[in-house]
Design an enzyme around this catalytic site. Structure first.
Site, mmCIF file in Angstrom:
data_model
loop_
_atom_site.group_PDB
_atom_site.id
_atom_site.type_symbol
_atom_site.label_atom_id
_atom_site.label_comp_id
_atom_site.label_asym_id
_atom_site.label_seq_id
_atom_site.Cartn_x
_atom_site.Cartn_y
_atom_site.Cartn_z
ATOM 1 N NE ARG A 1 13.122 26.361 65.372
ATOM 2 C CZ ARG A 1 12.193 26.944 66.125
ATOM 3 N NH1 ARG A 1 10.934 26.852 65.792
ATOM 4 N NH2 ARG A 1 12.530 27.625 67.170
ATOM 5 C CG HIS B 1 -29.928 17.393 31.263
ATOM 6 N ND1 HIS B 1 -30.638 17.748 32.392
ATOM 7 C CD2 HIS B 1 -30.293 18.238 30.295
ATOM 8 C CE1 HIS B 1 -31.430 18.770 32.091
ATOM 9 N NE2 HIS B 1 -31.238 19.086 30.820
ATOM 10 N NE ARG C 1 -24.720 21.902 25.417
ATOM 11 C CZ ARG C 1 -23.608 22.052 26.140
ATOM 12 N NH1 ARG C 1 -23.456 23.088 26.938
ATOM 13 N NH2 ARG C 1 -22.629 21.159 26.067
ATOM 14 N NE ARG D 1 -26.050 22.507 20.076
ATOM 15 C CZ ARG D 1 -25.748 21.675 21.077
ATOM 16 N NH1 ARG D 1 -24.564 21.109 21.118
ATOM 17 N NH2 ARG D 1 -26.623 21.432 22.015
ATOM 18 C CD GLU E 1 -21.681 17.699 18.175
ATOM 19 O OE1 GLU E 1 -21.555 17.664 19.405
ATOM 20 O OE2 GLU E 1 -22.660 18.206 17.602
ATOM 21 N N GLY F 1 -16.845 19.746 19.461
ATOM 22 C CA GLY F 1 -17.728 19.354 20.568
ATOM 23 C C GLY F 1 -17.130 18.092 21.177
ATOM 24 C CB THR F 2 -14.260 17.597 23.403
ATOM 25 O OG1 THR F 2 -14.638 18.654 24.285
ATOM 26 C CG2 THR F 2 -13.198 18.067 22.448
ATOM 27 C CG ASN F 3 -19.323 17.546 26.078
ATOM 28 O OD1 ASN F 3 -18.259 17.579 26.675
ATOM 29 N ND2 ASN F 3 -20.217 18.509 26.144
ATOM 30 C CG ASP F 4 -22.244 14.438 21.079
ATOM 31 O OD1 ASP F 4 -22.691 13.368 21.528
ATOM 32 O OD2 ASP F 4 -22.917 15.484 21.027
ATOM 33 C CB CYS G 1 -17.888 24.680 22.289
ATOM 34 S SG CYS G 1 -18.691 23.507 21.200
HETATM 35 C C1 PEP Z 1 -20.353 18.456 22.661
HETATM 36 O O1 PEP Z 1 -20.841 17.432 22.202
HETATM 37 O O2 PEP Z 1 -19.163 18.547 23.030
HETATM 38 C C2 PEP Z 1 -21.177 19.659 22.819
HETATM 39 C C3 PEP Z 1 -20.637 20.809 23.182
HETATM 40 O O3 PEP Z 1 -22.499 19.545 22.617
HETATM 41 P P1 PEP Z 1 -23.540 18.884 23.626
HETATM 42 O O4 PEP Z 1 -22.838 18.684 24.935
HETATM 43 O O5 PEP Z 1 -24.680 19.803 23.714
HETATM 44 O O6 PEP Z 1 -23.870 17.606 22.943
HETATM 45 MG MG MG Z 2 -22.695 17.533 21.159
#
Ligand code: PEP
Ligand code: MG
EC number: 2.7.9.1
Length: 860
Positions: A79, A427, A534, A590, A717, A738-741, A803
């Protein structure tokens, strides 16, 4: 002490032999453990990874030394034994040693039928797996017994152009060589690499004396485990089949019998109660001493029990959690280990419905897996149709090129969402995760044919509105029809595991929650507060959109204030509900962030409707739309810039927050309000907003005769906010990244458009991962580290958090812990995963003194 080293790298398995999973593989090591537990394991040899590598090159150990421990006329099985049993390996070969002589000998011992069955089985598996002959020519449907055996031997000779080997040494050598080579084959390598095996993963082999399972008395084989593989609850599961070998009992359902007494038919417990009792005792020993739920393979030879093998029970995600919790509750493993044993994707599977892994998947198109879970529904192409579907009680999937805030109500009404554009922070993705609605975005190979009311998939497949599709947001695929699903299951063990995780983690976990429903979900998952609410999404609820549009068309500040006064009570209620749900825990609101043009209809028909509603000429509407349009709205009039240019909105929001605080506090609830300003890039912005917010607070306190405390902070951000954090923090008691922006601005990469080329970029290694999905520790991470350090230099007690959508990922949590952040905030449905990951990271560090690596003590 018994001599255990038969030849270099070949070991007789005894309780004291020198063996390890990294040299001999998991199966060999497990067999040694069973032997140490005094289980009746037949004589077994282990060939190490090194020995098997040499076998693949044709350098076999001397076969006499391999055969020596097995005595006269041995019958053997071989095996695979890979380091992690989940990596698989070539199939087992049984009954090596069968030849004309042993056939005669066994005929006397167990009868001709049994001896023939063993020989035939060996010839067939040798022919197919070792001599690599065509399996079909060894199928003899019209022959049985000795006739089938003769046919098999003749066929072998004809196909292989040599007689079937009679020498056991030759048989064994050939089996070892072929299994060693099979491990090096390309498909075997790809398969195990897909299961996480390293490129250089080794294979060990175990050679074991056969316990026959055929012959006189009660003889047969079976498989037993002691938990239900789906639920993880204690239950004896398995089958036994008389006159069989290996795992036959699981394959031959017709002849196999139950293990525990059962009304539906005979059971092993009835025919061999002592054996059954012994198996239960072995199960208990294996569980407590191997610290795992094991599946045991056993054989009865004339009523005598042999234990051939034990493997970790394969289990569902739900069972994985249940088993870990039960083992810890029974004191078999520490709670720390239970927390470490559950991968966070197991929790994710428990939180959402999933497509059954066994279901047939008819994939229409692939996109980005934006919100996990799966859902089925009829195709709709507009938010209004989604709402109409929901009103009729019909499940639907909302398919859009991309979603806008206007689609939110449609997203609420839909079971799942599919978009052609957008990435992981678009979005649709953000809202989908917030709502817990499965979502696939960026399916750019799909088009919408509006005229015909169809979606068109690659290859020209068309699906009309009303046809049923399934969105698998866990894998990012869109499937035709409605495949079988597995339901989400949140049971007590899930809650127990997470409560233990909370004892070990050292970073806070909050949720991003915009609505009372989100807040309730966050609260159910024990989020320690809301880290980001938001507020702009609230303006699309009910008839608020109309009021918002009126405000946009107001000519003076006083007119704007008058319109906003109508929104004030609605916002107050929104906030009061959030405060009440999250009572005692901080709620970070916010202020308005969104460009105003997003509230205006972009098509002519919508603009005409609006003109009618506002009793204005159409040109007034189109002029305003024109005036508000921007070349680059993400970098234009949004966030704090609106707060400064049109202060009435922030004033209204601050008032709504403070009045809600006063209302809720008056009901005896504890409220911890926090107000956060978006898109800050300069200290003066904070100063200006703070003056206004403070003055609204004073006004509300004096009007209502109350006092309350609140915190004001900023979102970091923009890169400049990170670089100037030392200044900015003078007026801010917290910084939330805000790590997205911040990712968007650090890379100069549009979060809404990056999906168009992201997969090319990742495929070509420009980016290791989509930076909107996996936090870029090198670049964006450096800005986080700089921002946090400078923020603390300016205000040592500043609260620092993240966030953006990265907040719930393990990599980001690890980074934030290392930088001393106070908490992470993520979508409500990610909160459990974040709690678990945070605990695992803390435990890894505690046990190894390092970050990011599990202790060997915790690897299983
Ligand atoms: C971001 O920019 O990380 C954030 C949390 O804000 P939003 O996604 O609403 O721009
Ligand atoms: Mg943002």
């Amino acid at each position: 002490m018994q001599q255990t080293s038969i030849y270099p790298d070949v070991t007789l398995i005894t309780p004291t032999a020198q063996m390890s999973p990294s040299m001999h593989g998991g199966r060999a090591k497990c067999l040694q453990r069973l032997i140490r537990l005094d289980m009746p394991v037949p004589t077994t040899l282990a060939l190490s990874f090194a020995a098997v590598q040499r076998c693949a090159k044709g350098q076999l150990p001397p076969v006499e030394s391999l055969l020596e421990p097995f005595g006269e006329m041995p019958l053997l099985s071989v095996r695979p034994s890979s380091q992690d049993p989940d990596w698989g390996g070539p199939g087992a070969i049984l009954n090596i040693g069968m030849n004309a002589v042993s056939h005669r000998h066994l005929t006397k011992r167990v009868g001709e039928a049994a001896a023939t069955a063993l020989y035939l089985r060996f010839v067939q598996s040798y022919a197919v797996h070792v001599a690599r002959l065509d399996p079909e020519v060894f199928d003899f449907p019209n022959l049985t017994g000795i006739h089938a055996l003769h046919a098999a031997l003749d066929t072998f000779e004809a196909e292989a152009e040599e007689p079937f080997p009679q020498d056991v040494g030759v048989q064994l050598s050939e089996v070892l060589r072929s299994m060693a080579r099979a491990w090096d084959g390309t498909s075997a390598r790809l398969l195990r690499e897909a299961k996480g095996a390293p490129v250089d993963a080794g294979l060990g082999l175990v050679v074991q004396a056969m316990a026959l399972g055929v012959g006189d008395g009660e003889s047969g084989s079976g498989v037993i485990q002691y938990v239900n593989a789906t639920t993880g609850q204690p239950q004896v599961v398995g089958r036994y089949l008389s006159q069989s070998q290996g795992r036959d009992a699981l394959n031959d359902k017709a002849g196999a019998i139950y293990l525990t007494s059962d009304q539906r038919g005979p059971a092993l417990e009835d025919i061999c109660p002592d054996v059954f009792a012994q198996l239960l005792a072995y199960g208990w020993t294996a569980r407590s001493r191997l610290r795992e739920e094991m599946q045991i393979e056993f054989t009865l030879e004339d009523g005598v029990l042999h234990i051939l093998d034990a493997v970790r029970v394969q289990r569902s995600s739900r069972a994985q959690v249940q088993i870990a919790v039960d083992l810890a509750s029974d004191g078999i493993i520490p709670r720390e280990e239970a927390v470490m044993r559950v991968p966070s994707n197991a929790l994710s599977e428990m939180l959402h419905r999933q497509v059954d892994p066994a279901a047939v998947r008819d994939v229409i198109v692939r996109g980005i897996a934006a919100s996990p879970g799966a859902a089925t529904g009829r195709i709709v192409l507009t938010a209004a149709e989604a709402q109409a579907s929901a009103a009729r009680g019909e499940a639907c999937v909302l398919v859009r090129r991309e979603t806008t805030p206007e689609d939110i109500r449609g997203m609420h009404a839909a079971q799942a969402v599919l978009t052609m554009r957008g990435g992981i922070t678009s979005h649709a993705a953000v809202i989908g995760r917030g709502l817990g609605v499965p979502c696939v975005v960026g399916a750019s190979d799909l088009t919408i044919d509006r005229k015909r009311g169809q979606i068109v998939a690659p290859g020209g497949r068309r699906f009309a509105v009303g046809e049923t599709i399934t969105i698998d947001g866990t894998t990012g695929t869109v499937l035709a029809g409605s495949p079988q699903m597995l339901e989400a299951t949140l049971d007590a063990s899930f809650q127990t595991l997470l409560s233990w995780a909370d004892d070990f983690r050292d970073i806070g976990v909050r949720a991003n929650a915009d609505t009372p429903a989100d807040a309730q979900t966050a609260s159910n998952f024990a989020a320690e507060g809301i880290g980001l609410c938001r507020t702009e999404h609230m303006f699309f609820e009910g008839d608020r959109l109309g009021v918002m549009r009126e405000m946009i068309f107001a000519e003076t500040a006083d007119d704007r204030r008058a319109v906003l006064d109508r929104l004030l009570p609605m916002q107050r209620n929104d906030f009061a509900e959030l405060f009440a749900i999250m009572q005692g825990r901080p709620v970070c609101i916010r202020l308005f962030d969104m460009p105003l043009h997003e509230f205006l209809p972009y098509d002519k028909a919508g603009q005409r409707d609006l003109a009618e509603q506002l009793a204005m000429p159409l040109t007034a509407v189109t002029d305003r739309v024109q005036a508000l349009s921007e070349y680059n709205p993400m970098l234009g009039m949004r966030g704090v810039r609106q707060g400064i240019a049109i202060p009435e909105i922030y004033e209204m929001q601050a008032r709504a927050i403070f009045e809600a605080v006063a209302d809720v506090a008056a009901r005896g609830l504890v409220v911890q309000p926090e107000i956060m300003i978006p898109l800050i890039s300069a200290m003066r912005e904070v100063e200006l907003i703070k003056v206004r917010v403070d003055s609204v607070a004073r006004a509300v306190q004096s009007e209502m005769g109350v006092t309350f405390a609140f915190k004001l902070g900023v979102m970091v951000e923009t890169p400049r906010a990170a670089l100037r954090a030392q200044d900015i923090v003078k007026h801010a008691s917290f910084l939330s990244f805000g790590t997205n922006d911040l990712t968007q601005m650090t890379y100069g990469l549009s979060r809404d458009d990056a999906g168009r080329f992201m997969s090319t970029y990742v495929q070509q290694g420009v980016y290791e991962e989509d930076p909107f999905h996996t936090l870029d520790l090198d670049g964006v991470g450096e800005l986080l580290a700089i921002g946090a350090a400078r923020g603390r230099a300016g205000r040592p007690d500043v609260v620092v958090s993240i966030c953006g959508e990265h907040g719930g990922t393990r990599a980001a949590i690890g980074f934030c812990r290392a930088q001393g952040f106070n908490y992470v905030s993520c979508s409500p449905f990610r909160v459990p995963l974040a709690r678990l990951s945070a605990a695992q990271l803390a435990l890894e560090e505690r046990l190894t003194g390092r970050e990011g690596q599990a202790s060997p003590a915790l690897q299983h």
